[in-house]
Design a protein around this motif. Structure first.
Motif, PDB file in Angstrom:
ATOM      1  N   GLY A  96       0.794  -1.232   0.000  1.00  0.00           N
ATOM      2  CA  GLY A  96       0.000   0.000   0.000  1.00  0.00           C
ATOM      3  C   GLY A  96       0.820   1.273   0.000  1.00  0.00           C
ATOM      4  O   GLY A  96       0.360   2.310  -0.493  1.00  0.00           O
ATOM      5  N   GLY A  97       2.032   1.229   0.527  1.00  0.00           N
ATOM      6  CA  GLY A  97       2.855   2.432   0.588  1.00  0.00           C
ATOM      7  C   GLY A  97       3.714   2.671  -0.634  1.00  0.00           C
ATOM      8  O   GLY A  97       4.392   3.702  -0.722  1.00  0.00           O
ATOM      9  N   LEU A  98       3.695   1.760  -1.578  1.00  0.00           N
ATOM     10  CA  LEU A  98       4.513   1.925  -2.779  1.00  0.00           C
ATOM     11  C   LEU A  98       3.961   3.038  -3.678  1.00  0.00           C
ATOM     12  O   LEU A  98       2.744   3.209  -3.802  1.00  0.00           O
ATOM     13  N   LYS A  99       4.871   3.752  -4.328  1.00  0.00           N
ATOM     14  CA  LYS A  99       4.456   4.833  -5.228  1.00  0.00           C
ATOM     15  C   LYS A  99       3.601   4.307  -6.371  1.00  0.00           C
ATOM     16  O   LYS A  99       2.667   4.963  -6.829  1.00  0.00           O
ATOM     17  N   GLY A 100       3.901   3.089  -6.826  1.00  0.00           N
ATOM     18  CA  GLY A 100       3.152   2.525  -7.950  1.00  0.00           C
ATOM     19  C   GLY A 100       1.912   1.749  -7.556  1.00  0.00           C
ATOM     20  O   GLY A 100       1.261   1.127  -8.402  1.00  0.00           O
ATOM     21  N   TYR A 101       1.527   1.811  -6.256  1.00  0.00           N
ATOM     22  CA  TYR A 101       0.367   1.040  -5.785  1.00  0.00           C
ATOM     23  C   TYR A 101      -0.942   1.624  -6.310  1.00  0.00           C
ATOM     24  O   TYR A 101      -1.120   2.840  -6.377  1.00  0.00           O
ATOM     25  N   SER A 102      -1.857   0.723  -6.674  1.00  0.00           N
ATOM     26  CA  SER A 102      -3.195   1.124  -7.103  1.00  0.00           C
ATOM     27  C   SER A 102      -4.154  -0.022  -6.807  1.00  0.00           C
ATOM     28  O   SER A 102      -3.785  -1.192  -6.971  1.00  0.00           O
ATOM     29  N   PRO A 103      -5.378   0.269  -6.376  1.00  0.00           N
ATOM     30  CA  PRO A 103      -6.361  -0.799  -6.154  1.00  0.00           C
ATOM     31  C   PRO A 103      -6.601  -1.661  -7.385  1.00  0.00           C
ATOM     32  O   PRO A 103      -6.984  -2.830  -7.267  1.00  0.00           O
ATOM     33  N   SER A 104      -6.366  -1.084  -8.571  1.00  0.00           N
ATOM     34  CA  SER A 104      -6.579  -1.848  -9.801  1.00  0.00           C
ATOM     35  C   SER A 104      -5.520  -2.922 -10.009  1.00  0.00           C
ATOM     36  O   SER A 104      -5.628  -3.734 -10.937  1.00  0.00           O
ATOM     37  N   LEU A 105      -4.500  -2.932  -9.149  1.00  0.00           N
ATOM     38  CA  LEU A 105      -3.499  -3.996  -9.211  1.00  0.00           C
ATOM     39  C   LEU A 105      -3.971  -5.272  -8.516  1.00  0.00           C
ATOM     40  O   LEU A 105      -3.317  -6.300  -8.595  1.00  0.00           O
ATOM     41  N   MET A 106      -5.100  -5.199  -7.830  1.00  0.00           N
ATOM     42  CA  MET A 106      -5.666  -6.369  -7.163  1.00  0.00           C
ATOM     43  C   MET A 106      -6.767  -6.950  -8.048  1.00  0.00           C
ATOM     44  O   MET A 106      -7.689  -6.243  -8.452  1.00  0.00           O
ATOM     45  N   ILE A 107      -6.669  -8.228  -8.325  1.00  0.00           N
ATOM     46  CA  ILE A 107      -7.614  -8.852  -9.248  1.00  0.00           C
ATOM     47  C   ILE A 107      -7.965 -10.262  -8.762  1.00  0.00           C
ATOM     48  O   ILE A 107      -7.090 -10.979  -8.263  1.00  0.00           O
ATOM     49  N   PRO A 108      -9.231 -10.668  -8.858  1.00  0.00           N
ATOM     50  CA  PRO A 108      -9.627 -11.963  -8.291  1.00  0.00           C
ATOM     51  C   PRO A 108      -9.230 -13.155  -9.143  1.00  0.00           C
ATOM     52  O   PRO A 108      -9.164 -13.083 -10.370  1.00  0.00           O
ATOM     53  N   GLY A 109      -8.968 -14.245  -8.458  1.00  0.00           N
ATOM     54  CA  GLY A 109      -8.733 -15.528  -9.102  1.00  0.00           C
ATOM     55  C   GLY A 109      -9.508 -16.591  -8.353  1.00  0.00           C
ATOM     56  O   GLY A 109     -10.237 -16.307  -7.405  1.00  0.00           O
ATOM     57  N   ASN A 110      -9.321 -17.838  -8.763  1.00  0.00           N
ATOM     58  CA  ASN A 110     -10.102 -18.923  -8.162  1.00  0.00           C
ATOM     59  C   ASN A 110      -9.219 -20.074  -7.689  1.00  0.00           C
ATOM     60  O   ASN A 110      -9.653 -21.214  -7.667  1.00  0.00           O
ATOM     61  N   PHE A 111      -7.987 -19.752  -7.329  1.00  0.00           N
ATOM     62  CA  PHE A 111      -7.042 -20.755  -6.828  1.00  0.00           C
ATOM     63  C   PHE A 111      -6.759 -21.849  -7.857  1.00  0.00           C
ATOM     64  O   PHE A 111      -6.429 -22.979  -7.477  1.00  0.00           O
ATOM     65  N   ASP A 112      -6.902 -21.558  -9.142  1.00  0.00           N
ATOM     66  CA  ASP A 112      -6.561 -22.542 -10.167  1.00  0.00           C
ATOM     67  C   ASP A 112      -5.723 -21.886 -11.265  1.00  0.00           C
ATOM     68  O   ASP A 112      -5.578 -20.665 -11.325  1.00  0.00           O
ATOM     69  N   ILE A 113      -5.133 -22.704 -12.131  1.00  0.00           N
ATOM     70  CA  ILE A 113      -4.206 -22.212 -13.156  1.00  0.00           C
ATOM     71  C   ILE A 113      -4.892 -21.262 -14.130  1.00  0.00           C
ATOM     72  O   ILE A 113      -4.374 -20.183 -14.445  1.00  0.00           O
TER      73      ILE A 113
END
Length: 333
Positions: A203-220
């Motif tokens: 969260g403290g990184l200059k390049g941090y953005s909420p759009s960098l978080m994306i959902p997955g389903n624990f599969d490949i």
């Protein structure tokens, strides 16, 4: 709810005869046994209540319910349970719940009739009412890896939040500044804790953005699709922390398909420490859980409760370890 006396009355026999039929004693006349079994079926009587009431009765069987044995994480967990149980002379019955609460409930109902001595659930969908139901019947139970946030039984998992922080800090140390997180289903306590750890570390990184978080389903496949979306959003992406190793493998696949070099252009870290991480190209950096040890500890705690009758309702979080490999460290191990 029907009682053993109801069964005896309907079958026209004594309570002792019903008990002998339930416990499959050969001293019961076959015709009489048939009458008792018919009465049990008609009244939908649960015989396990009788078995539990018999002083000191144990069958030397414990049940391990997993969400999906095809996920490489869970066989190692199961092996840890089985090895400890075997040393104690116990048999382990394995069931796949497919993360379906009703299926778990059906396992509980069926296995109680087999006089199972205790249950270990590595499950996200175990229902609180099922845990409390087992507790009321004084049947030992341990929740392993996933499960409820809090429960009236022992809960064993890794320190998922700390592990996520280790992953992000490692990527930062390797020069990453735009670090994405492919997170697992948020109804899993493990996935929620890893997401929180990522946010606290990145969260403290200059390049941090909420759009960098994306959902997955624990599969490949969900890991592969997540990287497609991330690359469309962030041309400067240089680090990916995937919430488990399978999604990290999917991330590696997506980057390879687009000719993006790992780790020179994008570095990738997973979580779990499954064997597959050692044979990817490049080999996958991961946060390794003590999976086998977790399974063994769950078995030991369950067996101790079976033998002593003393309930354990502690939350135990085990430490995780960063295993750096070539997906984050050029020329790494």
């Amino acid at each position: 709810m029907a009682t053993i006396r109801d069964v005896a009355r309907l079958a026209g026999v004594s309570v002792a005869t019903v008990s002998r039929v339930i416990n499959k004693m050969e001293s019961v006349n076959p015709e009489t046994a048939g009458q008792v079994l018919k009465a049990i079926e008609q009244l939908q009587y649960e015989p396990n209540a009788v078995a539990r009431g018999l002083a000191g009765k144990r069958m030397g069987i414990i049940a391990l319910i997993l969400p999906d044995i095809l996920n490489p994480f869970f066989p190692a967990l199961a092996r840890g349970v089985e090895d400890v149980a075997h040393k104690k002379g116990l048999t382990v019955i394995l069931g796949n719940s497919d993360d379906v609460g009703l299926k778990e409930s059906s396992y509980i109902k069926a296995l109680k009739k087999k006089y199972v001595d205790g249950f270990i659930f590595a499950s996200n969908t175990i229902r609180e009412e099922d845990v409390e139901g087992l507790r009321k019947e004084r049947i030992p139970i341990v929740l392993l890896d996933r499960g409820l946030d809090t429960a009236s039984c022992a809960v064993i998992r890794s320190n998922n939040r700390q592990g996520a922080k280790l992953a992000v800090r490692h990527l930062i140390e390797q020069g990453c500044r735009s670090i994405a997180h492919i997170y697992g289903p948020q109804d899993f306590i493990t996935a929620r804790e890893r997401l929180l750890g990522y946010e606290e570390a990145a969260g403290g990184l200059k390049g941090y953005s909420p759009s960098l978080m994306i959902p997955g389903n624990f599969d490949i496949e969900s890991g592969r699709k997540a990287v497609e979306q991330l690359l469309a959003r962030h041309s400067n992406l240089d680090g990916i922390f995937a919430g488990n190793d399978l999604m990290a493998v999917g991330a590696l696949k997506a980057l390879h398909e687009r000719g993006i070099r790992v780790p020179e252009q994008v570095k990738v870290c997973g979580f779990d420490g499954i064997g597959l991480a050692e044979i990817t190209e490049p080999e996958l950096t991961t946060i390794a859980q003590p999976v086998y040890e977790m399974g063994g500890l769950a078995a030991r705690i369950l067996i101790e409760e079976i033998e002593s009758g003393i309930r354990d309702n502690h939350l135990i979080e085990l430490d995780v370890t960063l295993v750096p490999r070539k997906s984050t460290v050029k020329g790494g191990s």
